[in-house]
Motif scaffolding. Structure first.
Motif, PDB file in Angstrom:
ATOM      1  N   LEU A  65      61.143 135.722  11.067  1.00 49.07           N
ATOM      2  CA  LEU A  65      60.903 137.151  10.916  1.00 49.07           C
ATOM      3  C   LEU A  65      60.862 137.867  12.269  1.00 49.07           C
ATOM      4  N   SER A  66      60.290 137.220  13.263  1.00 50.45           N
ATOM      5  CA  SER A  66      60.217 137.826  14.598  1.00 50.45           C
ATOM      6  C   SER A  66      61.606 137.967  15.206  1.00 50.45           C
ATOM      7  N   GLU A  67      62.462 136.983  14.989  1.00 53.76           N
ATOM      8  CA  GLU A  67      63.821 137.026  15.521  1.00 53.76           C
ATOM      9  C   GLU A  67      64.684 138.049  14.789  1.00 53.76           C
ATOM     10  N   ASN A  68      64.284 138.409  13.584  1.00 49.92           N
ATOM     11  CA  ASN A  68      65.056 139.365  12.775  1.00 49.92           C
ATOM     12  C   ASN A  68      64.181 140.572  12.419  1.00 49.92           C
ATOM     13  N   ARG A  69      63.422 141.071  13.393  1.00 44.80           N
ATOM     14  CA  ARG A  69      62.498 142.162  13.133  1.00 44.80           C
ATOM     15  C   ARG A  69      63.223 143.432  12.656  1.00 44.80           C
ATOM     16  N   ASP A  70      64.390 143.729  13.219  1.00 39.11           N
ATOM     17  CA  ASP A  70      65.133 144.917  12.790  1.00 39.11           C
ATOM     18  C   ASP A  70      65.509 144.813  11.317  1.00 39.11           C
ATOM     19  N   LEU A  71      65.942 143.634  10.925  1.00 39.23           N
ATOM     20  CA  LEU A  71      66.308 143.425   9.526  1.00 39.23           C
ATOM     21  C   LEU A  71      65.076 143.502   8.626  1.00 39.23           C
ATOM     22  N   LEU A  72      63.965 142.977   9.103  1.00 37.11           N
ATOM     23  CA  LEU A  72      62.711 143.057   8.347  1.00 37.11           C
ATOM     24  C   LEU A  72      62.328 144.511   8.106  1.00 37.11           C
ATOM     25  N   ASP A  73      62.421 145.343   9.141  1.00 37.21           N
ATOM     26  CA  ASP A  73      62.088 146.757   9.001  1.00 37.21           C
ATOM     27  C   ASP A  73      63.061 147.464   8.056  1.00 37.21           C
ATOM     28  N   LEU A  74      64.349 147.116   8.135  1.00 41.44           N
ATOM     29  CA  LEU A  74      65.353 147.734   7.268  1.00 41.44           C
ATOM     30  C   LEU A  74      65.050 147.438   5.803  1.00 41.44           C
ATOM     31  N   ILE A  75      64.776 146.180   5.503  1.00 40.69           N
ATOM     32  CA  ILE A  75      64.493 145.800   4.117  1.00 40.69           C
ATOM     33  C   ILE A  75      63.196 146.442   3.639  1.00 40.69           C
ATOM     34  N   ALA A  76      62.188 146.466   4.497  1.00 45.28           N
ATOM     35  CA  ALA A  76      60.906 147.057   4.126  1.00 45.28           C
ATOM     36  C   ALA A  76      61.047 148.554   3.850  1.00 45.28           C
ATOM     37  N   ASN A  77      61.771 149.274   4.706  1.00 44.55           N
ATOM     38  CA  ASN A  77      61.958 150.710   4.507  1.00 44.55           C
ATOM     39  C   ASN A  77      62.788 151.002   3.262  1.00 44.55           C
ATOM     40  N   THR A  78      63.821 150.198   3.045  1.00 47.44           N
ATOM     41  CA  THR A  78      64.646 150.379   1.852  1.00 47.44           C
ATOM     42  C   THR A  78      63.845 150.101   0.591  1.00 47.44           C
ATOM     43  N   LEU A  79      63.032 149.070   0.635  1.00 40.82           N
ATOM     44  CA  LEU A  79      62.186 148.740  -0.511  1.00 40.82           C
ATOM     45  C   LEU A  79      61.180 149.852  -0.777  1.00 40.82           C
ATOM     46  N   PHE A  80      60.673 150.466   0.281  1.00 48.97           N
ATOM     47  CA  PHE A  80      59.728 151.574   0.129  1.00 48.97           C
ATOM     48  C   PHE A  80      60.390 152.754  -0.573  1.00 48.97           C
ATOM     49  N   GLU A  81      61.674 152.987  -0.270  1.00 49.79           N
ATOM     50  CA  GLU A  81      62.395 154.109  -0.876  1.00 49.79           C
ATOM     51  C   GLU A  81      62.848 153.804  -2.297  1.00 49.79           C
ATOM     52  N   GLU A  82      63.315 152.574  -2.521  1.00 48.45           N
ATOM     53  CA  GLU A  82      63.906 152.225  -3.814  1.00 48.45           C
ATOM     54  C   GLU A  82      62.913 151.585  -4.786  1.00 48.45           C
ATOM     55  N   GLU A  83      61.790 151.105  -4.275  1.00 45.02           N
ATOM     56  CA  GLU A  83      60.735 150.451  -5.062  1.00 45.02           C
ATOM     57  C   GLU A  83      61.107 149.028  -5.487  1.00 45.02           C
ATOM     58  N   THR A  84      62.345 148.805  -5.895  1.00 47.61           N
ATOM     59  CA  THR A  84      62.787 147.454  -6.263  1.00 47.61           C
ATOM     60  C   THR A  84      64.166 147.195  -5.667  1.00 47.61           C
ATOM     61  N   LEU A  85      64.436 145.937  -5.347  1.00 42.83           N
ATOM     62  CA  LEU A  85      65.737 145.526  -4.827  1.00 42.83           C
ATOM     63  C   LEU A  85      66.182 144.265  -5.544  1.00 42.83           C
ATOM     64  N   THR A  86      67.451 144.192  -5.865  1.00 44.83           N
ATOM     65  CA  THR A  86      68.001 142.990  -6.469  1.00 44.83           C
ATOM     66  C   THR A  86      68.373 141.986  -5.381  1.00 44.83           C
ATOM     67  N   LYS A  87      68.610 140.761  -5.807  1.00 45.83           N
ATOM     68  CA  LYS A  87      69.019 139.725  -4.859  1.00 45.83           C
ATOM     69  C   LYS A  87      70.318 140.111  -4.172  1.00 45.83           C
ATOM     70  N   GLU A  88      71.256 140.681  -4.931  1.00 49.95           N
ATOM     71  CA  GLU A  88      72.537 141.096  -4.365  1.00 49.95           C
ATOM     72  C   GLU A  88      72.357 142.205  -3.337  1.00 49.95           C
ATOM     73  N   GLN A  89      71.467 143.152  -3.618  1.00 52.97           N
ATOM     74  CA  GLN A  89      71.223 144.252  -2.683  1.00 52.97           C
ATOM     75  C   GLN A  89      70.601 143.746  -1.386  1.00 52.97           C
ATOM     76  N   ILE A  90      69.691 142.781  -1.491  1.00 44.01           N
ATOM     77  CA  ILE A  90      69.086 142.207  -0.285  1.00 44.01           C
ATOM     78  C   ILE A  90      70.140 141.473   0.530  1.00 44.01           C
ATOM     79  N   GLN A  91      71.012 140.730  -0.152  1.00 41.87           N
ATOM     80  CA  GLN A  91      72.086 140.026   0.556  1.00 41.87           C
ATOM     81  C   GLN A  91      73.007 141.017   1.266  1.00 41.87           C
ATOM     82  N   ASN A  92      73.290 142.157   0.624  1.00 42.61           N
ATOM     83  CA  ASN A  92      74.132 143.177   1.257  1.00 42.61           C
ATOM     84  C   ASN A  92      73.435 143.784   2.466  1.00 42.61           C
ATOM     85  N   LEU A  93      72.125 143.996   2.372  1.00 39.21           N
ATOM     86  CA  LEU A  93      71.372 144.518   3.517  1.00 39.21           C
ATOM     87  C   LEU A  93      71.434 143.548   4.690  1.00 39.21           C
TER      88      LEU A  93
END
Length: 211
Positions: free
Chosen positions: A110-138
């Motif tokens: 997670l520390s090595e991919n902090r930017d990706l962690l923040d991207l997924i967290a912010n997207t999840l905050f906006e969308e409320e739910t994410l599918t496995k495919e959407q996470i893979q695309n992110l």
């Protein structure tokens, strides 16, 4: 459907389940009760890995404990385990060791991919739910949809827009058609006038004289 899991797959499962707790520690420098269920599931997998699946390098390919989790009438509560207190302590140490290793791996990833962690967290905050495919695309593209999906969506939108424009033009042509048909024909100014005969001129003069 898959029925078997390798040791590496179980390790990845444990790391994934510890992700919530690790993310809290990295981002907020504190922990909450939010990840308690994931920690419980991770602990269960680790204990089974050690005592049931025989995947511990330290304890070897041996099953420890009873195969029955329930306590039945007539069964002695003290006879549930088939190992000594010393072995129980070794099991606890091995479980702790595996959990700690997986937790450190999780925090490192997670520390090595902090930017990706923040991207997924912010997207999840906006969308409320994410599918496995959407996470893979992110992870792969930085967006919830792949370039192929974006291209297909753009093509569909362009096709729909073209169809709407064609329908609008057709309706306009249909509305103009009857109006054109109803227009009265206009006289041609260049059309030659018919000559008046002498008889017609004489008759006209007589009519004027009578008046």
């Amino acid at each position: 459907e898959k029925y078997l899991n390798t040791q590496a797959e179980l390790h990845d499962m444990i790391v994934g389940l510890l992700g919530g707790r690790a993310a809290e520690e990295i981002v907020f420098d504190t922990v909450t009760t939010g990840a308690s269920n994931d920690i419980e599931r991770a602990s269960d997998i680790v204990r089974k890995l050690v005592t049931k699946y025989g995947m511990s390098d330290r304890l070897g390919p041996i099953t420890y404990g009873s195969q029955h989790d329930e306590v039945f009438l007539g069964r002695d509560y003290n006879n549930g385990n088939n190992y000594s207190a010393g072995v129980a302590a070794e099991i606890d140490k091995e479980v702790r060791k595996i959990v700690d290793e997986c937790y450190e791996d999780c925090k490192r990833i997670l520390s090595e991919n902090r930017d990706l962690l923040d991207l997924i967290a912010n997207t999840l905050f906006e969308e409320e739910t994410l599918t496995k495919e959407q996470i893979q695309n992110l992870v792969q593209y930085g967006t919830m949809t792949s370039p192929q999906e974006e291209a297909a969506k753009a093509a569909q939108e362009a096709e729909a827009e073209a169809a709407a424009e064609a329908e609008t033009e057709t309706k306009a042509d249909d509305a103009e058609g009857p109006a054109k048909d109803e227009e009265a024909p206009k006289a041609d100014d260049n059309e030659p006038q018919q000559d008046v005969t002498d008889e017609e001129m004489e008759a006209a003069l007589k009519e004027l004289t009578k008046r």
